[in-house]
Scaffold this active site. Structure first.
Site, short mmCIF file in Angstrom:
data_model
loop_
_atom_site.label_atom_id
_atom_site.label_comp_id
_atom_site.label_asym_id
_atom_site.label_seq_id
_atom_site.Cartn_x
_atom_site.Cartn_y
_atom_site.Cartn_z
N GLY B 8 9.21 4.86 11.24
CA GLY B 8 7.94 5.05 10.53
C GLY B 8 8.15 5.65 9.15
O GLY B 8 8.79 6.69 9.01
N GLU B 167 -16.02 8.96 2.34
CA GLU B 167 -15.47 8.49 1.06
C GLU B 167 -15.79 7.01 0.84
O GLU B 167 -16.13 6.59 -0.27
CB GLU B 167 -13.96 8.78 1.00
CG GLU B 167 -13.68 10.28 0.95
CD GLU B 167 -12.21 10.64 0.80
OE1 GLU B 167 -11.93 11.62 0.10
OE2 GLU B 167 -11.36 9.96 1.39
N ASP B 304 0.68 11.95 12.79
CA ASP B 304 -0.52 11.66 13.58
C ASP B 304 -0.21 11.37 15.05
O ASP B 304 -1.08 11.51 15.91
CB ASP B 304 -1.26 10.44 13.00
CG ASP B 304 -1.88 10.73 11.65
OD1 ASP B 304 -1.68 11.85 11.14
OD2 ASP B 304 -2.56 9.85 11.10
#
Lengths: 437, 437
Positions: B8, B167, B304
């Site tokens: 990752g 947003e 995460d």
């Protein structure tokens, strides 16, 4: 007020629209894309130097301040010339005057199966697809243990030695040799082969011979192998077959770019069927000296779709390049404006301000008619001209920064392997029949 | 030398790699994409403010100068923890130490069919798909003669009132009201509805209440309809069904963005099966105080994908945000470096430097712990922080120019409707079962 419809928002259509918007007409411009694309720089998107958004501008944005102008996102599928109507998927639109400027697309000379293996370079999607294949090929080479197969991945063939092919080959070579020099561990930049295949005896065959020679030397300095007098007889997922003087040879290559041939937009044939207009061998419409179709003074054809000759049929038609389209766009706007005032104007005359092509870092060739030169001065001129004709100040600034940055750091900032199959982007993108986004 | 494998290249993986690259280890970083993406700005790509290339950087480029680092483009499909091997489509790779940082993806709470109608915002492709749908909806509205159907096209629903949803809604409102104000002839910007749907009783539910209130006011000033205490029970191609206190209501809307839920990357479950590691309710791995898996000191999970609590199980885990991932990345690099030197270090401790969210033009909310503020100062801080953490000086410069330009001109420069189906982009992109590129 008279209703003028423009089909196509490329250089021809947009330049006509910008001029007509200030005249007493109602104007509708139809394009199947929502943006005008600065196509001469598309090869830089394909080689990771620029992002698509930096060379595109929404057509609406360009024309927003003219309340007499409407912009329609639609694909024109037919033109009913007897009813003065254009047909789109969601209805028809009547016109008093029509300007058709839908350009050309690439063609594979009857070998449509080649498109899978050798994408052309006409749309943003084409450019991103080529970028994806080129960058992916290096990634695949990095993890390929077999050295023969690694060579296949490290060979990129560009088919066609016109301006697009030459600029692509130069930019690819720089990408491979400079930008990615220290990026890989299992091969060096000297293992990368860039091959340019051209059927005629020189690159840039429509330019003067001295410039062809400069371009050839520039390409060779960049390490591009230029195969002249060479035609391509087969393209597959892992090699091309080339023919030189009747001898066939296979060249292993996993990444192939098509820059060899174009044919007219389908609207050319539709217009020809409807009006009896004559087409040239690549499907472009032979136009009158005022850019109209014979017997149809209300229909103009401009840009790459038009075949125009100053000396009439038989002579060499104007090349399919941006300056011709721009001048024709502005010219037909003037014709229409004058007609409304009851005046006629002289036939279209193309003023050739010169041709330019860039070949890698700080190198270009220029033919300004009176002056021909190459190298650094030609490259500065090339930059100036391309920035000047980009639509939108923001784009000009962004592209200049990208170029300056890339000049000093040898980097190319937009090297993303992206597409619909994002999650699976590590799989082979060259497989036949694949959906490549 | 010890071989460290990082899976990752997001914030966690890349920050770990940058620190480990300077240590005496062999390092391999594997990602299924060739670039690191600055995800906090992805909503600006989705709303035409930035190009993908401006917030992405090739992982190879970032790590090119470290000869002990290899970058591999591949998707990890399995981790054989007993053999210390990661498995990819083209072979296995042994590790001495493993760092798993594959993050999360969006989830639809069992309603996977919603994905067709309401794309999430995790990848570049997601962002371009949302951009395409939003821009296309306005084009479709412009040519739609029926006023009810035009309203459907002019309604955009954002599902989820967390930072991404807030947003997105703010940026969409600006795009509709300011950027495109004069672009259309058949509707005005006041006809455009932006709806934000949030199940809880306030937007930004993980922020302090005062900031939720500021954000709500800012959204309302921008004309966003905020539906709080409202859940979504159905999503189709032309409407959503919402439920407020048990009452169901249909809201016609053609464009829907999903910002409501995420679930852990599939590697979480694989690791759990292989090692017995516990998962939290959204599939994140509960990690030890040093970010390792229980009983597997050689396997770190960060970012995460990790569920980390300072106070142990049961307490509130750290939020899934970039600063947590960055700090964890740097922390595990330090752990590994110290282990090689035979030393141990203190457990991971997150230093919360604050949270920031921007809501439209010159407006943001900031919670720095000691100081909470909103409006113009928060917005300046937001810009500073986001530019500072962008990878690559060129990207910083380009994004700053885009923002400055957009601030002074109300323009957004990257408004392209593009995709695989370029030629057919005028067709309905919201049709179910459609290939949407």
């Amino acid at each position: 007020m008279e209703h003028v419809v423009i089909v196509g928002g490329g250089f021809g259509g947009l330049y006509a629209a910008q001029k007509l918007a200030r005249c007493a007409v109602n104007l509708t411009i139809i394009d199947k894309r929502n943006f005008h694309l600065f196509q001469p720089l598309l090869y830089q998107v394909a080689t990771g130097g620029l992002s698509p958004g930096e060379i595109a501008q929404p057509i609406r944005r360009v024309l927003r301040r003219y309340s007499n102008v409407r912009v329609k996102l639609a694909e024109v599928t037919d033109i009913r010339t007897d009813d003065s109507e254009v047909v789109t998927a969601d209805g028809t639109l009547s016109y008093d005057t029509l300007i058709v400027a839908t350009g050309v697309t690439h063609q594979y000379f009857g070998k449509d199966q080649w498109e899978n293996f050798a994408p052309g370079l006409k749309t943003v999607e084409d450019a991103l697809e080529i970028r994806r294949r080129v960058l992916y090929a290096f990634e695949a080479a990095e993890r390929e243990p077999d050295s023969d197969r690694r060579k296949e991945w490290l060979t990129i063939a560009v088919i066609g030695g016109g301006p697009t092919g030459v600029e692509m080959a130069g930019a690819l070579s720089e990408l491979a040799r400079d930008t990615m020099r220290h990026d890989f561990r299992n091969f060096g930049s000297e293992d990368i082969r860039i091959i340019l295949v051209e059927g005629r005896n020189r690159v840039l065959p429509t330019y003067p011979e001295s410039l062809s020679l400069s371009a050839l030397h520039a390409l060779e300095r960049l390490g591009v192998e230029c195969l002249l007098n060479t035609s391509v007889t087969e393209i597959t997922s892992d090699h091309i077959t080339i023919a030189v003087h009747g001898t066939h040879r296979q060249v292993p290559a996993r990444t192939i770019c098509w820059a060899a041939g174009v044919s007219a937009s389908p609207l050319g044939e539709i217009l020809s069927t409807r009006t009896g207009a004559k087409l040239d061998s690549s499907g472009r419409i032979l136009v009158q000296p005022d850019m109209t179709i014979t017997g149809r003074p209300e229909i103009f054809v401009i840009g790459d779709l038009a075949s125009f000759t100053h000396q009439g049929e038989g002579a060499e038609p104007l090349p399919a390049v941006a300056p011709v389209a721009m001048q024709q766009g502005r010219y037909v706007a003037r014709v229409i404006k004058n007609r409304i005032a009851g005046k006629t104007i002289a036939p279209f005359h193309y003023r050739n301000r010169g041709t330019l092509a860039t070949i890698g870092r700080a190198s270009a060739v220029a033919d300004l008619g009176r002056a021909r030169f190459s190298g650094y001065p030609a490259w500065l001129l090339w930059i100036f001209v391309h920035i000047a004709f980009l639509i939108g100040f923001e784009n000009r600034l962004l592209v200049l920064i990208r170029w300056a940055w890339s000049y000093f750091t040898f980097n190319r900032g937009a090297r993303l392997i992206a597409g619909k199959r994002g999650d699976r982007s590590a799989s082979d993108p060259g497989a036949p029949g694949d959906v490549n986004w």
